[in-house]
Design a protein around this motif. Structure first.
Motif, mmCIF file in Angstrom:
data_model
loop_
_atom_site.group_PDB
_atom_site.id
_atom_site.type_symbol
_atom_site.label_atom_id
_atom_site.label_comp_id
_atom_site.label_asym_id
_atom_site.label_seq_id
_atom_site.Cartn_x
_atom_site.Cartn_y
_atom_site.Cartn_z
ATOM 1 N N ALA A 181 0.867 -1.306 -0.112
ATOM 2 C CA ALA A 181 -0.033 -0.083 -0.102
ATOM 3 C C ALA A 181 0.830 1.484 -0.018
ATOM 4 C CB ALA A 181 -0.924 0.152 1.247
ATOM 5 N N VAL A 182 2.198 1.254 -0.161
ATOM 6 C CA VAL A 182 2.974 2.423 -0.175
ATOM 7 C C VAL A 182 3.060 3.188 -1.605
ATOM 8 C CG1 VAL A 182 5.434 1.505 -0.624
ATOM 9 C CG2 VAL A 182 4.962 3.690 0.854
ATOM 10 N N GLY A 183 2.829 2.316 -2.480
ATOM 11 C CA GLY A 183 2.746 3.012 -4.055
ATOM 12 C C GLY A 183 3.794 2.331 -4.969
ATOM 13 N N LYS A 184 4.637 1.353 -4.197
ATOM 14 C CA LYS A 184 5.772 0.917 -5.152
ATOM 15 C C LYS A 184 5.327 0.311 -6.808
ATOM 16 C CE LYS A 184 5.734 -3.676 -3.146
ATOM 17 N NZ LYS A 184 4.186 -3.630 -2.404
ATOM 18 N N SER A 185 3.974 -0.181 -6.726
ATOM 19 C CA SER A 185 3.704 -0.551 -7.709
ATOM 20 C C SER A 185 3.337 0.716 -8.987
ATOM 21 C CB SER A 185 2.145 -1.232 -8.192
ATOM 22 O OG SER A 185 2.271 -2.610 -7.177
ATOM 23 N N THR A 186 2.843 1.582 -8.433
ATOM 24 C CA THR A 186 2.843 2.979 -9.199
ATOM 25 C C THR A 186 4.009 3.553 -9.678
ATOM 26 O OG1 THR A 186 0.522 3.502 -8.488
ATOM 27 C CG2 THR A 186 1.937 5.374 -9.212
ATOM 28 N N THR A 187 4.986 3.525 -8.698
ATOM 29 C CA THR A 187 6.341 3.862 -8.827
ATOM 30 C C THR A 187 7.050 3.144 -9.989
ATOM 31 O OG1 THR A 187 6.914 4.823 -6.803
ATOM 32 C CG2 THR A 187 8.626 4.051 -8.008
ATOM 33 N N ALA A 188 6.845 1.720 -10.092
ATOM 34 C CA ALA A 188 7.286 0.915 -11.126
ATOM 35 C C ALA A 188 6.572 1.210 -12.528
ATOM 36 C CB ALA A 188 7.076 -0.534 -10.895
ATOM 37 N N ARG A 189 5.119 1.304 -12.655
ATOM 38 C CA ARG A 189 4.755 1.508 -13.602
ATOM 39 C C ARG A 189 5.123 2.715 -14.295
ATOM 40 N NH1 ARG A 189 0.290 -0.602 -10.822
ATOM 41 N NH2 ARG A 189 -0.617 1.458 -10.429
#
Length: 315
Positions: free
Chosen positions: A96-104
């Motif tokens: 839930a920290v937003g690492k997936s958004t960072t990666a995308r």
């Protein structure tokens, strides 16, 4: 100038200091692109992309170019005709920290640079053991903890990438069914860059009863990023995300979490906070957070989910 401390391995940059490092890199994303890349309940803006992610993409572009030059020089020296291997970037952080958004975002930005247009994104969720295996081992309540991953399979995948194999396959995980998809694989064919995102990509610990491994996933990374925030803020984001999913994805009859869709808002908040305290916060404190200072770069987020500082490891 960034904040410097002789006792810290990092240089710390404020928003203005980091923003200045963008130089003349053009903004290649628009609002339509950003809408597709945003995570659930994240309000990332084009301004934040310009101030933080464009300078980061510039840094990574320089490092990729340097890596490609080094590879070509070594290949010339050895008379080797093997294909160039991809530059590997690891992205880690809490649930839930937003690492997936960072990666995308990084995938989208880096693929728009010349000389390395082929950028693949792989998540370590695909290397979780299937639910039937976790159930046999009594580990369903430990999903996401180090022992729930097939680490040998992950190491083999990364090793094959760095060996220049023409085709490498990774398992695929479904957040809808909360399990590995047995009839689906992600095929990676010699890209320029591979971004590997997951809780465990920087971990270097052994599991009780296992021989200590001689290789870790982080050994294969050329650059690593940790997305950081205060635990209390991540807990709030986790609850907010749970509420959004309760009204959307959880209502799908195929969803593993269908039973949560009919909870009231108060019941859902209590349930989400319980799951956070008993599982995700424990994993964060015991296994994920201790890997933070192994990263080359740390993105620090504030309570509103936006990045406020960047830490870059000193050379």
């Amino acid at each position: 100038m960034p904040a410097y401390s002789p006792f810290s391995p990092y240089l710390t940059f404020s928003r203005e200091e980091w923003k200045a490092l963008r130089a003349s890199v053009p903004q290649t994303l628009d609002e339509e692109d950003l809408e597709k890349l945003r995570g659930i309940n994240e309000k990332i803006s084009l301004e934040e992309v310009s101030d933080f992610y464009l300078p980061l993409s510039r840094l990574l572009n320089l490092l990729v170019a340097q890596s490609q030059d080094t590879y070509r020089a070594t290949r010339l020296f050895l008379g080797d005709i093997s294909p160039q291997v991809p530059f590997l970037i690891g992205v880690s952080g809490s649930v839930a920290v937003g690492k997936s958004t960072t990666a995308r975002l990084l995938q989208a930005l880096l693929s728009r640079w010349p000389h390395h247009p082929r950028v693949e994104l792989v998540t370590t969720d695909g290397f979780l053991y299937p639910n039937r295996v976790l159930e046999e081992r009594g580990l369903m309540h430990r999903k996401g903890f180090p022992e729930s991953y097939n680490r040998r399979s992950l190491i083999r995948f990364l090793s094959d990438l760095k060996s220049g194999r023409p085709e490498v396959r990774a398992p695929v995980y479904s957040h809808l069914t909360y399990d590995i998809l047995p009839d689906k694989q992600k095929v990676v064919r010699q890209p320029d860059i591979v971004i590997v995102e997951g809780l465990n990509i920087l971990q270097s610990l052994n599991i009780d009863g296992e021989a200590r491994p001689t290789l870790f996933a982080s050994d294969f990374l050329d650059f690593s990023i940790y997305v950081d925030a205060e635990a209390k803020d991540i807990a709030n984001w986790y609850v907010d995300r749970f509420q959004v999913l309760r009204r959307t994805a959880f209502r799908d009859p195929r969803s593993y979490f269908r039973r949560y869709a009919d909870l009231t808002e108060e019941e859902a908040t209590e349930t989400a906070r319980g799951i956070w305290r008993e599982i995700n916060e424990v994993n964060l404190v015991e296994n994920v957070l201790p890997t933070k200072n192994r990263a080359r770069l740390i993105l620090e987020k504030g309570p509103d989910h936006s990045i406020r500082r960047v830490k870059l490891r000193k050379l």
